[in-house]
Design an enzyme around this catalytic site. Structure first.
Site, PDB file in Angstrom:
ATOM      1  N   ARG A  75      -1.141  -7.167  -3.609  1.00 24.23           N
ATOM      2  CA  ARG A  75      -0.303  -6.163  -4.259  1.00 24.23           C
ATOM      3  C   ARG A  75       1.159  -6.433  -3.948  1.00 24.23           C
ATOM      4  NH1 ARG A  75      -0.639  -2.074  -1.725  1.00 24.23           N
ATOM      5  NH2 ARG A  75      -2.316  -2.577  -0.273  1.00 24.23           N
ATOM      6  N   TYR A 203      -3.820  -9.943 -10.222  1.00 23.85           N
ATOM      7  CA  TYR A 203      -4.549  -9.741  -8.982  1.00 23.85           C
ATOM      8  C   TYR A 203      -4.891  -8.283  -8.671  1.00 23.85           C
ATOM      9  CZ  TYR A 203      -6.300 -10.579  -4.384  1.00 23.85           C
ATOM     10  OH  TYR A 203      -7.143 -10.656  -3.314  1.00 23.85           O
ATOM     11  N   GLY A 204      -6.086  -8.053  -8.217  1.00 21.46           N
ATOM     12  CA  GLY A 204      -6.538  -6.802  -7.582  1.00 21.46           C
ATOM     13  C   GLY A 204      -5.811  -5.559  -8.050  1.00 21.46           C
ATOM     14  N   LYS A 212      -6.001   1.300  -7.680  1.00 19.40           N
ATOM     15  CA  LYS A 212      -4.891   1.957  -6.997  1.00 19.40           C
ATOM     16  C   LYS A 212      -3.968   2.678  -7.987  1.00 19.40           C
ATOM     17  CE  LYS A 212      -6.647   0.698  -3.252  1.00 19.40           C
ATOM     18  NZ  LYS A 212      -6.431  -0.218  -2.190  1.00 19.40           N
ATOM     19  N   HIS A 232      -6.920   7.694  -0.198  1.00 12.28           N
ATOM     20  CA  HIS A 232      -7.272   6.302   0.126  1.00 12.28           C
ATOM     21  C   HIS A 232      -8.288   6.323   1.267  1.00 12.28           C
ATOM     22  CE1 HIS A 232      -5.672   2.047   1.299  1.00 12.28           C
ATOM     23  NE2 HIS A 232      -6.669   1.961   0.461  1.00 12.28           N
ATOM     24  N   SER A 254      -5.009  -0.614   3.813  1.00 14.90           N
ATOM     25  CA  SER A 254      -5.760  -1.748   3.270  1.00 14.90           C
ATOM     26  C   SER A 254      -6.013  -2.782   4.364  1.00 14.90           C
ATOM     27  CB  SER A 254      -4.956  -2.403   2.142  1.00 14.90           C
ATOM     28  OG  SER A 254      -4.716  -1.474   1.121  1.00 14.90           O
ATOM     29  N   ALA A 255      -7.203  -3.366   4.330  1.00 11.18           N
ATOM     30  CA  ALA A 255      -7.585  -4.433   5.258  1.00 11.18           C
ATOM     31  C   ALA A 255      -7.582  -3.989   6.725  1.00 11.18           C
ATOM     32  CB  ALA A 255      -6.709  -5.675   5.055  1.00 11.18           C
ATOM     33  N   CYS A 256      -8.011  -2.733   6.976  1.00 10.39           N
ATOM     34  CA  CYS A 256      -8.180  -2.232   8.348  1.00 10.39           C
ATOM     35  C   CYS A 256      -9.632  -1.853   8.616  1.00 10.39           C
ATOM     36  CB  CYS A 256      -7.277  -1.033   8.612  1.00 10.39           C
ATOM     37  SG  CYS A 256      -5.540  -1.465   8.802  1.00 10.39           S
ATOM     38  N   GLY A 257     -10.559  -2.398   7.827  1.00 14.13           N
ATOM     39  CA  GLY A 257     -11.969  -2.211   8.146  1.00 14.13           C
ATOM     40  C   GLY A 257     -12.650  -1.037   7.451  1.00 14.13           C
ATOM     41  N   LYS A 258     -12.099  -0.543   6.328  1.00 15.73           N
ATOM     42  CA  LYS A 258     -12.769   0.575   5.636  1.00 15.73           C
ATOM     43  C   LYS A 258     -14.157   0.159   5.151  1.00 15.73           C
ATOM     44  CE  LYS A 258      -9.810   2.186   2.515  1.00 15.73           C
ATOM     45  NZ  LYS A 258      -8.672   1.267   2.759  1.00 15.73           N
ATOM     46  N   ASP A 283     -13.220   2.832  -0.407  1.00 15.76           N
ATOM     47  CA  ASP A 283     -11.766   2.729  -0.588  1.00 15.76           C
ATOM     48  C   ASP A 283     -11.094   4.004  -1.090  1.00 15.76           C
ATOM     49  OD1 ASP A 283      -9.438   1.077  -0.441  1.00 15.76           O
ATOM     50  OD2 ASP A 283      -9.467   0.794  -2.601  1.00 15.76           O
ATOM     51  N   ASN A 371      -6.270 -12.541   2.167  1.00 11.47           N
ATOM     52  CA  ASN A 371      -6.572 -11.408   1.288  1.00 11.47           C
ATOM     53  C   ASN A 371      -7.565 -11.804   0.195  1.00 11.47           C
ATOM     54  OD1 ASN A 371      -6.243  -8.661   0.513  1.00 11.47           O
ATOM     55  ND2 ASN A 371      -4.813  -9.261  -1.108  1.00 11.47           N
ATOM     56  N   ARG A 373     -11.112 -11.954  -1.720  1.00  6.69           N
ATOM     57  CA  ARG A 373     -11.923 -10.758  -1.975  1.00  6.69           C
ATOM     58  C   ARG A 373     -13.252 -11.081  -2.627  1.00  6.69           C
ATOM     59  NH1 ARG A 373      -9.456  -5.529  -0.591  1.00  6.69           N
ATOM     60  NH2 ARG A 373      -7.413  -6.152   0.178  1.00  6.69           N
ATOM     61  N   ARG A 404      -3.939   0.614  12.619  1.00  5.19           N
ATOM     62  CA  ARG A 404      -3.957  -0.473  13.601  1.00  5.19           C
ATOM     63  C   ARG A 404      -2.844  -0.220  14.581  1.00  5.19           C
ATOM     64  NH1 ARG A 404      -6.218  -5.710  12.455  1.00  5.19           N
ATOM     65  NH2 ARG A 404      -7.233  -5.454  10.450  1.00  5.19           N
ATOM     66  N   PHE A 502     -16.937  -2.020  14.979  1.00  2.00           N
ATOM     67  CA  PHE A 502     -18.093  -2.224  14.094  1.00  2.00           C
ATOM     68  C   PHE A 502     -19.173  -1.167  14.357  1.00  2.00           C
ATOM     69  CE2 PHE A 502     -15.878  -6.324  14.506  1.00  2.00           C
ATOM     70  CZ  PHE A 502     -15.497  -6.481  13.193  1.00  2.00           C
TER      71      PHE A 502
HETATM   72  O1  SAT Z   1      -5.397  -5.091  -4.226  1.00  2.00           O
HETATM   73  S1  SAT Z   1      -6.095  -3.801  -3.953  1.00  2.00           S
HETATM   74  O2  SAT Z   1      -5.133  -2.715  -3.976  1.00  2.00           O
HETATM   75  O3  SAT Z   1      -7.094  -3.577  -4.947  1.00  2.00           O
HETATM   76  C1  SAT Z   1      -6.839  -3.890  -2.436  1.00  2.00           C
HETATM   77  C2  SAT Z   1      -6.140  -3.129  -1.382  1.00  2.00           C
HETATM   78  O4  SAT Z   1      -4.974  -3.380  -1.092  1.00  2.00           O
HETATM   79  O5  SAT Z   1      -6.756  -2.224  -0.797  1.00  2.00           O
HETATM   80 MN    MN Z   2      -7.549   0.098  -0.300  1.00  2.00          MN
END
Ligand code: SAT
Ligand code: MN
Length: 593
Positions: A75, A203-204, A212, A232, A254-258, A283, A371, A373, A404, A502
């Site tokens: 993003r 992308y994403g 989002k 979120h 984002s990217a913290c283990g959800k 998410d 990142n 996916r 984090r 975990f």
């Molecule tokens: O790129 S996304 O927004 O879909 C993934 C994320 O940042 O959580």
């Molecule tokens: Mn997210």
């Protein structure tokens, strides 16, 4: 052929599609019905032009690799705008552009951009197709990769179109990959027009507009005026040995283990005793008070767009099981026998080709982009809960905020009440990750993990959150969830994580549910209730002296400094910041003094 006849509810949709076609001038228009045949044709077309590469058909049936443009891997928050009529309504938390200026800029970019391409019209529904909490949208895109991903991530096609025809209202999302030029890339939101326009990225979160852009930025704005919350957050169900299930919603950046938390596998002792964890979402969470005053939540998504690196049989067996077939991988490496591969997969293999398609050389960087996916249907997840398809949603017992934080913040604490909990969420900080472009590992305030996703002024957002704790005889008595804060990422002096994380995170969730039921003990500190020695089941976990002290201790001087910084942060929002939140900050700062 455009569906619907003149005069039907679809007239507005048909008119908009015609208007977009006149601007973008595609060679063809394809209305997506979401069928298997349509998907198969698109996949074949993308294989033929190299957009998708088929992976090993024995090990990973119906699975494909997509390599995005190397400048288009995350993003882009600095190019993401909220375009409200008044700048203050977007707030200091958003980049703002005047709607007229933004439309002029985007019209110029979209002008003729689909020449030589097909324009896809994707009707989609965020949430179960029959749920009153769900909302529909239509994304117009020139990317078949986006179509294939939207088919996994949303309820897409004919049923969504039928709901739009019934309701007549939908979010308009217009997307073009343009030339994938980072200099000509913008993600624009017009919450007052229920409109999204995204140009120049495939992308994403920049391109899958249901995620989002719609389900958070536009929906948070809608939710404020309609009295609900778009967050979120992952949603999981925890079933105890008595067969009782509590649902928890948890916000992490984002990217913290959800995804890992949403698919948690209980430690052996818990499994043997009969504990189970159910996944609702990983998410996004939409919540609304039910007639009993409890908050009911749905996952508006139908799939997972999860971070690949670090996903292994040890860290997340449910995710790994989910992605053995019918999965789209983006920016991972591949092995000699054409299987997807990433750092931390720990399967005894390695990549021969990196995410860019070059021969893999560990000295030059990772095989998989940090990142990278996987996109996969939630139905493929072994822990996916049948309740995730329930039109009513699930009642939420606890809300968890977490970031984090290498230092200061203990493993878990409980907010005293709703107002304190809103402050805990508002004060959340986290070190940045690879999910967005920019420096990684820098601590920033990320209230409720919504910093990049709140479609309006954070000060108004905090007021909206506070408003759920009402004392209004006309409304059902609120029976709100308890609010907690967790930090799985506390580090020791040697720079290593102190908490195993975990599956062992269930120990913390068990304590929370014990608190909700009034059964678990805690000690009171100025920052909230902490579990004391013995309150948390640590059977089977080895913690050294430093670990115990830092995970369960309370650093008075450190929190004094933190609360001063939180006060400064709230002041950045000026007079719109609710007094109740500032009072709460001052109350705690005073008790720390
Ligand atoms: O790129 S996304 O927004 O879909 C993934 C994320 O940042 O959580
Ligand atoms: Mn997210």
């Amino acid at each position: 052929m455009a569906p619907g006849s003149q005069g039907s509810q679809l007239a507005a949709l048909n008119a908009w599609v015609a208007e977009v076609a006149a601007l973008t001038r595609p060679d063809a228009i394809h209305w997506c019905d979401g069928s298997d045949a349509e998907n198969a044709a698109l996949i074949a077309q993308m294989q033929a032009d190299g957009t998708l590469i088929q992976l090993n058909e024995q090990s990973h049936p119906n699975s494909y690799l997509h390599r995005s443009h190397p400048d288009d891997v995350a993003r882009v928050e600095h190019l993401t705008f909220v375009c409200t009529a008044h700048k203050d309504d977007a707030g200091p938390n958003n980049h703002w552009m005047a709607p007229l200026d933004a439309h002029a800029k985007m019209d110029a970019l979209f002008d003729g951009c689909m020449q030589g391409r097909t324009m896809y019209v994707i009707p989609y529904c965020m949430g179960p197709i029959d749920s009153p909490l769900s909302r529909c949208g239509v994304e117009i895109t020139d990317s078949p990769y986006v179509v294939a991903n939207m088919r996994i991530m949303t309820r897409m096609g004919a049923p969504a179109l039928a709901r739009i025809e019934r309701e007549g209202s939908f979010v308009k999302g217009l997307h073009s990959i343009g030339e994938l030029d980072p200099e000509r890339r913008f993600i624009m939101h017009f919450p007052e027009e229920l409109t999204i326009q995204s140009f120049g990225s495939g992308y994403g979160g920049n391109a899958l507009l249901g995620k989002k852009c719609h389900a958070l930025r536009i929906a948070s704005h809608q939710a404020r005026s309609e009295g609900w919350l778009a967050e979120h957050m992952l949603i999981l169900g925890i079933e105890n040995p008595q067969g009782e299930t509590h649902y928890v919603a948890a916000a992490f950046p984002s990217a913290c283990g959800k995804t890992n938390l949403a698919m948690l596998i209980p430690p052996e002792g818990y499994r043997n005793a009969g504990w189970k964890v159910w996944t609702i979402g990983d998410d996004i969470c939409w919540m609304r008070p039910g007639s009993d005053g409890r908050l009911y939540a749905i996952n508006p998504e139908a799939g997972f767009f999860g971070v690949a690196p670090g996903t292994s049989a040890k860290s997340n067996p449910n995710a790994l099981a989910s992605i053995q077939h019918d999965t789209i991988f983006t920016n991972v490496g591949v092995t000699a026998d054409n299987q997807p591969w990433w750092e931390g997969l720990d399967d005894g293999q390695t990549a021969v080709t990196d995410w860019r398609g070059n021969p893999f050389d560990a000295a030059k960087g990772p095989a998989a982009h940090p990142n990278s996916r996987f996109t996969v249907s939630a139905k493929q997840c072994p822990s996916y809960s049948a309740k995730a398809e329930d039109a009513q949603g699930v009642p939420i017992s606890a809300i968890v905020f977490g970031g984090r934080r290498a230092s200061l913040v203990p493993l878990v604490f409980e907010a005293r009440d709703w107002t304190h909990g809103v402050l805990v969420g508002a004060a959340m900080g986290s070190e940045t990750t690879a999910a967005a472009t920019g420096a990684v590992g820098v601590m920033r305030r990320d209230p409720m993990a919504m910093k990049p996703f709140c479609g309006y002024n954070f000060a108004d957002y905090f007021s909206h959150w506070l408003s759920f704790d009402h004392d209004d005889a006309k409304l059902p008595k609120a029976d709100l969830p308890k609010i907690f804060h967790v930090n799985w990422f506390r580090k020791g002096d040697d720079g290593k994580f102190l908490w195993p994380g975990f599956g062992d995170n269930l120990r913390v969730l068990e304590w929370m549910i014990g608190r909700v039921k009034g059964e678990a003990a805690a000690v009171e500190t100025p920052i909230g209730h902490l579990p004391a020695e013995g309150d948390l089941n640590l059977d089977g976990v080895t913690l050294n002296e430093e670990g115990r002290a830092k995970l369960f201790g309370f650093d008075h001087a450190g929190w004094q400094a933190e609360f001063a910084s939180i006060g400064d942060y709230l002041d950045e929002y000026g007079p719109r910041m609710p007094q109740a939140l500032k009072d709460e900050q001052q109350r705690i700062a005073a008790s720390l003094a």
